[in-house]
Design an enzyme around this catalytic site. Sequence first.
Site, PDB file in Angstrom:
ATOM      1  N   ASN A 180       0.760  -1.153  -0.151  1.00 49.33           N
ATOM      2  CA  ASN A 180      -0.045  -0.084   0.038  1.00 49.33           C
ATOM      3  C   ASN A 180       0.787   1.118  -0.065  1.00 49.33           C
ATOM      4  O   ASN A 180       1.026   1.736  -1.233  1.00 49.33           O
ATOM      5  CB  ASN A 180      -0.846  -0.123   1.229  1.00 49.33           C
ATOM      6  CG  ASN A 180      -1.941   0.992   1.298  1.00 49.33           C
ATOM      7  OD1 ASN A 180      -2.365   1.530   0.108  1.00 49.33           O
ATOM      8  ND2 ASN A 180      -2.246   1.556   2.178  1.00 49.33           N
ATOM      9  N   ASP A 181       1.248   1.619   1.225  1.00 48.63           N
ATOM     10  CA  ASP A 181       2.036   3.004   1.427  1.00 48.63           C
ATOM     11  C   ASP A 181       3.198   3.048   0.679  1.00 48.63           C
ATOM     12  O   ASP A 181       3.621   4.037  -0.057  1.00 48.63           O
ATOM     13  CB  ASP A 181       2.389   3.088   2.717  1.00 48.63           C
ATOM     14  CG  ASP A 181       1.321   3.312   3.636  1.00 48.63           C
ATOM     15  OD1 ASP A 181       0.207   3.858   3.297  1.00 48.63           O
ATOM     16  OD2 ASP A 181       1.381   2.818   4.604  1.00 48.63           O
ATOM     17  N   VAL A 182       3.954   1.897   0.137  1.00 54.46           N
ATOM     18  CA  VAL A 182       5.162   2.025  -0.355  1.00 54.46           C
ATOM     19  C   VAL A 182       5.162   2.095  -1.917  1.00 54.46           C
ATOM     20  O   VAL A 182       6.037   2.332  -2.565  1.00 54.46           O
ATOM     21  CB  VAL A 182       6.063   0.477  -0.173  1.00 54.46           C
ATOM     22  CG1 VAL A 182       6.416   0.577   1.321  1.00 54.46           C
ATOM     23  CG2 VAL A 182       5.403  -0.618  -0.805  1.00 54.46           C
TER      24      VAL A 182
END
Length: 492
Positions: A418-420
């Site tokens: 997700n965030d990466v």
Amino acid sequence: MTLVIQFSYFAAALLFILGLKAMASPLTARKGIIWAGVGMVVATVATFFEPVIVGTTNYVLILLAIAIGGAFAYITAKKVAMTDMPQMVAIYNGLGGGSAGLIAAVSLAKAQRELHTVAQEEAAAVAASHNLPMDAALRLVDAGSIGAWMGIDVAILALLGAVIGTVAFSGSVIAWAKLDGRMKRNKLVSGHQWVNIALAIATVLLGIWVFFAGTGWPIFLFFVAAFLVGIFVTTPIGGADMPVVISLLNALTGLAVGFKGYVLGNPALIIAGIVVGAAGMLLTHLMAKAMNRPITNVLFSGFGASPDSSSEGPEGEMKEVGPDDAAYMMGFAEKVIIVPGYGMAVAQAQHKVWEMVELLEDRGVEVKFAIHPVAGRMPGHMNVLLAEAGVPYDKIFDMEEINAEFASTDVVLIIGANDVVNPAAKTDESSPIYGMPILDVDEADNVLVVKRGRGAGFSGVENHLFFDEKTRMVFGDAQKVVNGIIQTIKTM
């Protein structure tokens, strides 16, 4: 015998350092672990010949403790699922910190007991010479302080090791509970950060009290305060920051062990602890840098503790396709890059992913894996999973190595990350992850995202990539989705 013991400690320390060096590469990591393990055995055996141990009546208890701890560790490590590896690392690291804290407690309590004995002897002499009651004589004598009795350097390191080890223990227990889903709370009291400050100040003041005290309750109160510091500091930290926190707690445990080595006069503990502490601090720094956030922000911001509402939500709708469509997109591509995340770990899909890669390569597709430094729930989590599945190391690339290749990639397959991969880190200044270096998957021609649902993920930050025109979502359990892709590729 003393020369043999010191040489054994030197050999053990050398094996620790060589083992850590070998762990820097996946090709030699297994060998490094074996070297470090042999070093630990050498150091442990040498300790049995220390003068303070020789002749003791506690051999049976020591061996029993080693047997119970070793058996428990072996059984649990063999049974633990790869998805639960971060929890195991967290709790075992906490046990190391707790051990250092207990050694400090024993050292301080021993000094306090010896001072009490001295005070009793001096008071008895005063009582006899002046014909005074014992309680009155005790008020007249001063046996000194723990700091003076132990030596200023030893006492200071004992207290530092006690604080660091105890904080690492209680903090690691909280990290384990959060990673294992046993703890959902991100706040224990209102004004949490003020409580943290008050506890930190109280711990420092109690440590000073212990240093200058001879007898009394300050040692117990000191450890209670340090224990609470670990709990209150770790509780607000969100899941997105857990890899950094685990690394930091591991570094703290190493430092605590090193300080205890100095207190006990054991060179092997000093070297092993400081090496682990230094390596952990460096890793923590590198991971925080990979998130473009200072350590203080990681510890005190609570990022990932609750969904963030300050940033604007992405516009558009998610466009869904099935495993068949994903299979055709990759099967007729020239180059595919796979980005694994925690979703792959949860689904235990790494073996199926490698089976899919082999089928794609049989069709002439070039396939690589891209790993972000903070992917998963602990440092190196994705690398371990892919290695378990038999993925060759030369197919796995770090962010810096592969980011330039996304622009020339036909399809990127994201599995549970997700965030990466969130482009908001580059474009949305109001986002909590703004400035965080990411994998530039949005530069590829097509993006496929395997995801269980439409939620924002573990960190609570909505991913703008999922709404991009070139992105297609494949909803479902990663293992089932990849298996469906495999079956379609076989029919192409």
